[in-house]
Design an enzyme around this catalytic site. Structure first.
Site, PDB file in Angstrom:
ATOM      1  N   HIS A  68       0.845  -1.209   0.000  1.00 51.94           N
ATOM      2  CA  HIS A  68       0.000   0.000   0.000  1.00 51.94           C
ATOM      3  C   HIS A  68       0.867   1.241   0.000  1.00 51.94           C
ATOM      4  O   HIS A  68       1.880   1.287   0.690  1.00 51.94           O
ATOM      5  CB  HIS A  68      -0.881   0.036   1.263  1.00 51.94           C
ATOM      6  CG  HIS A  68      -1.977  -0.976   1.259  1.00 51.94           C
ATOM      7  ND1 HIS A  68      -2.948  -1.007   2.219  1.00 51.94           N
ATOM      8  CD2 HIS A  68      -2.253  -1.998   0.409  1.00 51.94           C
ATOM      9  CE1 HIS A  68      -3.795  -1.992   1.961  1.00 51.94           C
ATOM     10  NE2 HIS A  68      -3.383  -2.617   0.880  1.00 51.94           N
ATOM     11  N   TYR A 111      -8.761   5.006   8.612  1.00 48.05           N
ATOM     12  CA  TYR A 111      -8.822   5.372  10.028  1.00 48.05           C
ATOM     13  C   TYR A 111      -9.910   6.424  10.154  1.00 48.05           C
ATOM     14  O   TYR A 111      -9.784   7.519   9.593  1.00 48.05           O
ATOM     15  CB  TYR A 111      -7.488   5.978  10.481  1.00 48.05           C
ATOM     16  CG  TYR A 111      -6.359   4.971  10.571  1.00 48.05           C
ATOM     17  CD1 TYR A 111      -5.672   4.557   9.432  1.00 48.05           C
ATOM     18  CD2 TYR A 111      -5.957   4.469  11.806  1.00 48.05           C
ATOM     19  CE1 TYR A 111      -4.625   3.647   9.524  1.00 48.05           C
ATOM     20  CE2 TYR A 111      -4.905   3.559  11.907  1.00 48.05           C
ATOM     21  CZ  TYR A 111      -4.257   3.149  10.761  1.00 48.05           C
ATOM     22  OH  TYR A 111      -3.220   2.253  10.855  1.00 48.05           O
ATOM     23  N   PRO A 123      -2.423   0.165  19.651  1.00 45.01           N
ATOM     24  CA  PRO A 123      -2.311  -0.375  18.289  1.00 45.01           C
ATOM     25  C   PRO A 123      -2.437   0.643  17.158  1.00 45.01           C
ATOM     26  O   PRO A 123      -2.020   0.355  16.035  1.00 45.01           O
ATOM     27  CB  PRO A 123      -3.454  -1.398  18.227  1.00 45.01           C
ATOM     28  CG  PRO A 123      -4.407  -0.988  19.295  1.00 45.01           C
ATOM     29  CD  PRO A 123      -3.588  -0.360  20.368  1.00 45.01           C
ATOM     30  N   LYS A 132       2.316  -0.245  15.110  1.00 41.92           N
ATOM     31  CA  LYS A 132       3.761  -0.203  15.329  1.00 41.92           C
ATOM     32  C   LYS A 132       4.332  -1.364  16.147  1.00 41.92           C
ATOM     33  O   LYS A 132       5.547  -1.571  16.143  1.00 41.92           O
ATOM     34  CB  LYS A 132       4.126   1.111  16.046  1.00 41.92           C
ATOM     35  CG  LYS A 132       3.978   2.332  15.164  1.00 41.92           C
ATOM     36  CD  LYS A 132       4.928   2.257  14.001  1.00 41.92           C
ATOM     37  CE  LYS A 132       4.678   3.313  12.966  1.00 41.92           C
ATOM     38  NZ  LYS A 132       5.066   2.898  11.620  1.00 41.92           N
ATOM     39  N   TYR A 175       4.554   6.662   9.714  1.00 39.35           N
ATOM     40  CA  TYR A 175       3.713   5.500   9.408  1.00 39.35           C
ATOM     41  C   TYR A 175       4.484   4.444   8.623  1.00 39.35           C
ATOM     42  O   TYR A 175       4.411   3.248   8.929  1.00 39.35           O
ATOM     43  CB  TYR A 175       2.458   5.940   8.634  1.00 39.35           C
ATOM     44  CG  TYR A 175       1.374   4.903   8.683  1.00 39.35           C
ATOM     45  CD1 TYR A 175       0.335   4.996   9.594  1.00 39.35           C
ATOM     46  CD2 TYR A 175       1.407   3.798   7.828  1.00 39.35           C
ATOM     47  CE1 TYR A 175      -0.654   4.031   9.667  1.00 39.35           C
ATOM     48  CE2 TYR A 175       0.429   2.813   7.889  1.00 39.35           C
ATOM     49  CZ  TYR A 175      -0.593   2.944   8.815  1.00 39.35           C
ATOM     50  OH  TYR A 175      -1.564   1.965   8.884  1.00 39.35           O
TER      51      TYR A 175
HETATM   52  C1  DHB Z   1      -4.120  -3.111  11.838  1.00 37.59           C
HETATM   53  C2  DHB Z   1      -3.903  -2.794  13.148  1.00 37.59           C
HETATM   54  C3  DHB Z   1      -3.582  -1.505  13.459  1.00 37.59           C
HETATM   55  O1  DHB Z   1      -3.354  -1.174  14.727  1.00 37.59           O
HETATM   56  C4  DHB Z   1      -3.500  -0.519  12.515  1.00 37.59           C
HETATM   57  O2  DHB Z   1      -3.180   0.740  12.878  1.00 37.59           O
HETATM   58  C5  DHB Z   1      -3.685  -0.853  11.214  1.00 37.59           C
HETATM   59  C6  DHB Z   1      -4.019  -2.156  10.874  1.00 37.59           C
HETATM   60  C7  DHB Z   1      -4.453  -4.512  11.476  1.00 37.59           C
HETATM   61  O3  DHB Z   1      -4.565  -5.357  12.362  1.00 37.59           O
HETATM   62  O4  DHB Z   1      -4.640  -4.793  10.282  1.00 37.59           O
END
Ligand code: DHB
Length: 366
Positions: A43, A171, A263, A267, A355
């Site tokens: 991506h 997001y 999450p 990271k 990111y």
């Molecule tokens: C996923 C988890 C995340 O915390 C995130 O920011 C993006 C994707 C995932 O599990 O796909």
């Protein structure tokens, strides 16, 4: 390699799935990237959604062509185990480490395997045993400093057998709470909803989850989230945690044994891999050249990155989630920050470079 669970368990358990460019590069250089390159989804952007409209953060433009790859953590584990087996390296599954000893001199690990208690004699211990493992606890409490923040929310996560409703991750900030659309493959969606950390998953039948997801992802232009069978669901609490230093004598802490990130921003796995990279270069220096300096600097080197990644994960979390008792002032601050991040090149570039993954210390200017 001592692993308390069975091989089937670690190779099937759904966990993280977003690999930074540097993680992909390291796996590739290590000779375990072939399947990742065949099956991973690359991506070059993400979407931030708020006020019922989407805004793309274009990594190709903002992060010097770097991207992320969607490839599940348990698939990485399969590839690593296969590579280890191919060189005849030992892997002990269902081997529960009970205690570690003499980490300041000649470390040993006592573990249970096949009904017997065994002792493993080590030059060094790589403590990759997670937040609840025994390695961090083997460091005397007066030698450790703990920094922690617990968030007043969690994530309800699902895995659904339906094609992802978007090619890229979304997001979404919404007055009812955060939502995230992710994926594991072109046929499997991974979706999350902000929820109370004490929430009982029994209160969330599948229909309620889809209704809530559609509400939080709603757009003015009629974007549609198709549903499908939910094959897994669970609730994850969220915290930020750092234990320092990350080394005591010949015991090194890596990944969740030393630090937890919330999450948002994906990271956790990548930060663990960055620790592995630092430890590996120290071990190579030691065994090839008899030099200990890199090993001695392990904690310092890792923590510089850890704190920058902590900052980013905390920032993404704070920007995108609703905190209890937020008033209209705070709501407007969230919206203003999102508006700024998606309209200022400087701000979106800062998000993008974090990111896709900050450069490693040995690549960055000191
Ligand atoms: C996923 C988890 C995340 O915390 C995130 O920011 C993006 C994707 C995932 O599990 O796909």
């Amino acid at each position: 390699m001592l692993e308390s669970r069975t091989q089937e368990y670690v190779e099937q358990r759904v966990r993280a799935g977003v690999l930074e460019q540097g993680t992909v590069d390291l796996l590739t250089e290590s000779g375990v990237g072939a399947r990742l390159h065949r099956e991973g989804l690359v991506h070059h952007g993400i979407e931030l959604r708020f006020n019922c409209a989407g805004h793309r953060i274009d990594f190709a433009d903002l992060a010097g062509g770097k991207g992320i790859t969607i490839y599940a953590q348990h698939e990485v584990l399969k590839d690593l185990a296969a590579a280890r087996r191919a060189v005849g390296g030992a892997l002990f599954y269902t081997a529960e480490a009970v205690s570690v000893h003499d980490v300041e001199s000649a470390p040993t690990i006592r573990f249970e395997h096949g009904g017997k208690t065994e002792t493993l004699e080590c030059d060094f211990i790589a403590g990759c045993d997670g937040f609840h493992g025994i390695c961090r606890g083997a460091i005397p409490a007066n030698a450790l400093c703990i920094h922690e923040r617990v968030y007043p929310f969690g994530w309800l996560g699902i895995l659904a057998e339906v094609a992802p409703a978007s090619d890229e991750l979304i997001y979404s900030y919404h007055q009812r709470g955060f939502a995230l659309l992710s994926m594991r493959s072109p046929q499997i969606s991974r979706l999350y909803l902000q929820c109370d950390p004490e929430e009982d998953i029994a209160n969330w039948p599948d229909d309620r989850i889809w209704v809530e997801l559609r509400t939080r992802f709603q757009t003015h232009d009629g974007w549609h989230l198709a549903d499908g069978p939910i094959v897994q669901k669970g609730i994850t609490p969220m915290r930020s945690f750092v234990a320092e230093p990350m080394r005591h004598g010949n015991l090194f802490l890596l990944g969740d044994a030393a630090h937890i990130v919330p999450p948002t921003g994906a990271k956790g796995l990548n930060l663990a891999v960055a620790d592995v990279r630092v430890l590996t270069s120290g071990l190579v220096d030691f065994y090839k050249h008899g030099r200990r300096e890199r090993l001695d600097r392990y904690s310092h080197t890792c923590l510089r990155r850890v704190w920058k990644v902590q900052r980013f994960s905390w920032w993404m979390t704070s920007m995108l989630h609703r905190f209890p008792n937020e008033d209209s002032f705070q709501h407007h601050l969230h919206l203003a920050e999102l508006d700024y991040v998606t309209s200022s090149r400087a701000a979106s570039q800062s998000l993008a470079e974090n990111y896709v993954g900050l450069p490693f210390e040995d690549e960055a200017k000191k």
